[in-house]
Design an enzyme around this catalytic site. Sequence first.
Site, PDB file in Angstrom:
ATOM      1  N   LYS A 189       0.912  -1.307  -0.067  1.00 22.28           N
ATOM      2  CA  LYS A 189      -0.069   0.069   0.031  1.00 22.28           C
ATOM      3  C   LYS A 189       1.002   1.275   0.076  1.00 22.28           C
ATOM      4  O   LYS A 189       1.846   1.382   0.772  1.00 22.28           O
ATOM      5  CB  LYS A 189      -1.011   0.017   1.139  1.00 22.28           C
ATOM      6  CG  LYS A 189      -1.864   0.929   1.375  1.00 22.28           C
ATOM      7  CD  LYS A 189      -2.526   1.154   2.596  1.00 22.28           C
ATOM      8  CE  LYS A 189      -3.356   2.590   3.091  1.00 22.28           C
ATOM      9  NZ  LYS A 189      -4.113   2.451   4.364  1.00 22.28           N
ATOM     10  N   LEU A 212      -9.852  -1.787  20.151  1.00 20.81           N
ATOM     11  CA  LEU A 212     -11.360  -1.326  20.475  1.00 20.81           C
ATOM     12  C   LEU A 212     -11.598  -1.047  21.725  1.00 20.81           C
ATOM     13  O   LEU A 212     -12.322  -0.245  21.778  1.00 20.81           O
ATOM     14  CB  LEU A 212     -12.149  -2.141  19.670  1.00 20.81           C
ATOM     15  CG  LEU A 212     -11.583  -2.463  18.225  1.00 20.81           C
ATOM     16  CD1 LEU A 212     -12.561  -3.596  17.374  1.00 20.81           C
ATOM     17  CD2 LEU A 212     -11.825  -1.211  17.337  1.00 20.81           C
ATOM     18  N   THR A 264      -5.974   4.018  10.848  1.00 19.87           N
ATOM     19  CA  THR A 264      -5.119   4.331  11.960  1.00 19.87           C
ATOM     20  C   THR A 264      -5.328   3.407  13.210  1.00 19.87           C
ATOM     21  O   THR A 264      -4.500   3.538  14.151  1.00 19.87           O
ATOM     22  CB  THR A 264      -5.494   5.894  12.463  1.00 19.87           C
ATOM     23  OG1 THR A 264      -6.905   5.952  12.533  1.00 19.87           O
ATOM     24  CG2 THR A 264      -5.198   6.866  11.350  1.00 19.87           C
ATOM     25  N   ILE A 276      -4.906   0.272  13.735  1.00 19.61           N
ATOM     26  CA  ILE A 276      -3.738  -0.833  14.000  1.00 19.61           C
ATOM     27  C   ILE A 276      -2.378  -0.028  14.664  1.00 19.61           C
ATOM     28  O   ILE A 276      -1.737  -0.324  15.296  1.00 19.61           O
ATOM     29  CB  ILE A 276      -3.616  -1.597  12.851  1.00 19.61           C
ATOM     30  CG1 ILE A 276      -4.630  -2.771  12.683  1.00 19.61           C
ATOM     31  CG2 ILE A 276      -2.298  -2.732  13.076  1.00 19.61           C
ATOM     32  CD1 ILE A 276      -4.575  -3.900  11.634  1.00 19.61           C
TER      33      ILE A 276
HETATM   34  C1  FAD Z   1     -15.719  -1.301   9.757  1.00 23.14           C
HETATM   35  C2  FAD Z   1     -14.188  -1.257  10.609  1.00 23.14           C
HETATM   36  C3  FAD Z   1     -13.098  -1.326   9.572  1.00 23.14           C
HETATM   37  C4  FAD Z   1     -11.971  -1.025   9.999  1.00 23.14           C
HETATM   38  N1  FAD Z   1     -10.740  -1.235   9.248  1.00 23.14           N
HETATM   39  C5  FAD Z   1      -9.609  -0.935  10.015  1.00 23.14           C
HETATM   40  C6  FAD Z   1      -8.622  -0.816   8.900  1.00 23.14           C
HETATM   41  O1  FAD Z   1      -8.643  -0.920   7.456  1.00 23.14           O
HETATM   42  N2  FAD Z   1      -7.238  -0.349   9.487  1.00 23.14           N
HETATM   43  C7  FAD Z   1      -7.143  -0.519  10.594  1.00 23.14           C
HETATM   44  O2  FAD Z   1      -5.890  -0.271  11.189  1.00 23.14           O
HETATM   45  N3  FAD Z   1      -8.073  -0.833  11.369  1.00 23.14           N
HETATM   46  C8  FAD Z   1      -9.350  -0.812  11.096  1.00 23.14           C
HETATM   47  N4  FAD Z   1     -10.403  -1.273  12.094  1.00 23.14           N
HETATM   48  C9  FAD Z   1      -9.972  -1.489  13.279  1.00 23.14           C
HETATM   49  C10 FAD Z   1      -9.707  -2.737  13.572  1.00 23.14           C
HETATM   50  O3  FAD Z   1     -10.414  -3.845  13.082  1.00 23.14           O
HETATM   51  C11 FAD Z   1      -9.378  -3.232  15.028  1.00 23.14           C
HETATM   52  O4  FAD Z   1      -8.437  -1.964  15.944  1.00 23.14           O
HETATM   53  C12 FAD Z   1      -8.486  -4.454  15.366  1.00 23.14           C
HETATM   54  O5  FAD Z   1      -9.081  -5.413  14.527  1.00 23.14           O
HETATM   55  C13 FAD Z   1      -8.120  -4.531  16.626  1.00 23.14           C
HETATM   56  O6  FAD Z   1      -9.663  -5.179  17.183  1.00 23.14           O
HETATM   57  P1  FAD Z   1      -9.208  -5.601  18.868  1.00 23.14           P
HETATM   58  O7  FAD Z   1      -8.374  -6.608  18.819  1.00 23.14           O
HETATM   59  O8  FAD Z   1      -9.221  -4.525  19.611  1.00 23.14           O
HETATM   60  O9  FAD Z   1     -10.872  -6.179  18.897  1.00 23.14           O
HETATM   61  P2  FAD Z   1     -11.639  -7.675  18.490  1.00 23.14           P
HETATM   62  O10 FAD Z   1     -11.097  -8.080  16.992  1.00 23.14           O
HETATM   63  O11 FAD Z   1     -12.785  -7.346  18.545  1.00 23.14           O
HETATM   64  O12 FAD Z   1     -10.974  -8.696  19.502  1.00 23.14           O
HETATM   65  C14 FAD Z   1     -11.637  -8.846  20.848  1.00 23.14           C
HETATM   66  C15 FAD Z   1     -11.204 -10.247  21.474  1.00 23.14           C
HETATM   67  O13 FAD Z   1     -11.671 -10.154  22.776  1.00 23.14           O
HETATM   68  C16 FAD Z   1     -11.993 -11.673  23.038  1.00 23.14           C
HETATM   69  N5  FAD Z   1     -13.185 -11.405  23.912  1.00 23.14           N
HETATM   70  C17 FAD Z   1     -14.138 -10.567  23.955  1.00 23.14           C
HETATM   71  N6  FAD Z   1     -15.093 -10.804  24.979  1.00 23.14           N
HETATM   72  C18 FAD Z   1     -14.568 -12.029  25.724  1.00 23.14           C
HETATM   73  C19 FAD Z   1     -14.705 -12.413  26.939  1.00 23.14           C
HETATM   74  N7  FAD Z   1     -15.683 -12.360  27.551  1.00 23.14           N
HETATM   75  N8  FAD Z   1     -14.023 -13.586  27.260  1.00 23.14           N
HETATM   76  C20 FAD Z   1     -12.832 -14.190  26.522  1.00 23.14           C
HETATM   77  N9  FAD Z   1     -12.518 -13.442  25.339  1.00 23.14           N
HETATM   78  C21 FAD Z   1     -13.299 -12.274  25.015  1.00 23.14           C
HETATM   79  C22 FAD Z   1     -12.667 -12.110  21.640  1.00 23.14           C
HETATM   80  O14 FAD Z   1     -12.965 -13.504  21.548  1.00 23.14           O
HETATM   81  C23 FAD Z   1     -11.541 -11.435  20.732  1.00 23.14           C
HETATM   82  O15 FAD Z   1     -10.596 -12.275  20.732  1.00 23.14           O
HETATM   83  C24 FAD Z   1     -11.810  -1.163  11.531  1.00 23.14           C
HETATM   84  C25 FAD Z   1     -12.640  -1.503  12.437  1.00 23.14           C
HETATM   85  C26 FAD Z   1     -14.283  -1.357  11.978  1.00 23.14           C
HETATM   86  C27 FAD Z   1     -15.006  -1.515  12.842  1.00 23.14           C
END
Ligand code: FAD
Length: 514
Positions: free
Chosen positions: A78, A333, A344, A346
């Site tokens: 990219k 998140l 932004t 990641i």
């Molecule tokens: C529409 C959209 C588009 C996006 N596009 C981009 C992009 O292009 N570039 C970018 O940098 N970011 C993007 N993001 C953001 C990106 O997806 C997230 O920042 C990234 O995936 C990190 O997610 P996370 O690990 O915080 O949460 P999640 O992927 O939701 O992971 C949460 C984890 O917590 C666990 N968990 C939750 N509750 C419990 C429980 N009670 N017990 C045990 N485990 C639990 C789940 O099993 C999972 O493993 C986007 C987000 C959205 C919504």
Amino acid sequence: MKSALNVVILGGGTAGWMAAAGLSTLLPRSRCTVRLIESDEIGIVGVGEATLPHMKNFNDVVGIDEAEMMRRTQATFKLGIEFRDWGFLGSSYVHPFGMHGPPAGGLAFHHRWLRAHQNGAAAPIEEYSYSVMAARQNRFDFPSANKSAISSTYSYAYHFDASLYAAFLRSFAEARGVIRTEGKVKDVELDGEAGNVLSLTLESGEVITGDFFIDCSGFRSIILGEELGADWEDWAQWLPCDRAFAVPSERTGELTPYTRSTAREAGWQWRIPLQHRTGNGYVFSSQFIAEDEAASALLANLDAPALAEPRMLKFRAGRRVQSWRRNCVALGLASGFLEPLESTSIYLIQIAIMHLLPLLPSAGRSDPALAAEFNRKMDLEYERIRDFLILHYKLGSRDDAEIWKYCRDMPVPDSLMEKLELFRHSGDIEQYRDGLFTLPSWLSVYIGQGLQPERYHPLADGEPVDRLVSELENLRTDIADRIDEMPKHAAFIERYANANEPTEMVLHEAEARL
Ligand SMILES: Cc1cc2nc3c(=O)[nH]c(=O)nc-3n(C[C@H](O)[C@H](O)[C@H](O)COP(=O)(O)OP(=O)(O)OC[C@H]3O[C@@H](n4cnc5c(N)ncnc54)[C@H](O)[C@@H]3O)c2cc1C
């Protein structure tokens, strides 16, 4: 002898596994042990597919092999983001991961370009950007290490399959000693006095204790938000999108080395090219369009058949006022959400890990000063990004849809207003040491969305205009000639990180390059 800090990570999405990979490789096991809890039943959000160049630094620092990671995650390169229809219908500009003009220092290039432009003797500014021109022609090569070469004036990031990336990081982190526990957390135990987190209890009854907790539980923010009650700061008045539909489609056409963002009736649509498919999504505001209409609009605007039903995600723009409270830090998140317009999220995970590493307390110690410093740094990161995202919505002349009229008229934070006025009146761009987005980024959005400054820097008048015009023309043709010689992006991927090739061949090629 001091005991190791016992770190428990809740969540195995990109945030959880990046934290696990970072801690397990960058700190010795005598300093910290890492355990990660995740629930397959809950799953991950799985949509973060476009990144920023900083991701390469993260991979390099933790020792991830680039070609291997790309091959395992169906990744492509990219060079930036193309913004279509943002300034006005029919407009297009690229926000590149690179500068405009030659690598030489001194007066910022755009002041000289503005002078020539005001004399009617300059091409569009993107024609003086090596990375934009490469992106426009679907070409890719690694930047030159020779810092005086025009081909050194850019960097690059990746598009990848988010679910495959989390799985890749998992195998990487587990091989470095991270213990994974499958299960759903149902309770968080706090100590009565200080309110520190003592343990997490799984539905199975298992109790997992720790000294320090990293909440990567996604939007629910189970520890920081729900249990420790960290306040939410809402930014929806400036960033009104609150939903997205995501859908993969078949690969089609030439493999573009950039993300595309197209402004639509109630938000914008992304297009992210991967090796095996294209990722698409419509980020929209439910104030301005019904959900079923948004889903239909997304499907109608795909450039190839969909491979699944659109999946909806709900969110709010904003963040937890403190990402670190007591003995818990939230990443990803769980700490906040800024829409993916500039990819932004990641980056925010990665920078939070890097800020956390030197501040991580020793076992049995807690020091509020460490949390305060972390929160100060993260405030700055979030606010810089927030302002840059709002800029896209605020600038522009579209009045064909309610969302664009709302955004054009909305008041914006003072910190952004000051930047806008500075550029409008002087062509100057505020420069800061910490935080994301430097001069080339702000410049590309200002100019790309139609903000022409009233003046340029007086130093740009320091040479005869004819000489300036001929220098610019030489630069433009030099860039065009060199880009013609660059490999096509698809050919480069095929050779360097083809997802269908066995690992050994990739390794063999990597060895041959050394
Ligand atoms: C529409 C959209 C588009 C996006 N596009 C981009 C992009 O292009 N570039 C970018 O940098 N970011 C993007 N993001 C953001 C990106 O997806 C997230 O920042 C990234 O995936 C990190 O997610 P996370 O690990 O915080 O949460 P999640 O992927 O939701 O992971 C949460 C984890 O917590 C666990 N968990 C939750 N509750 C419990 C429980 N009670 N017990 C045990 N485990 C639990 C789940 O099993 C999972 O493993 C986007 C987000 C959205 C919504």
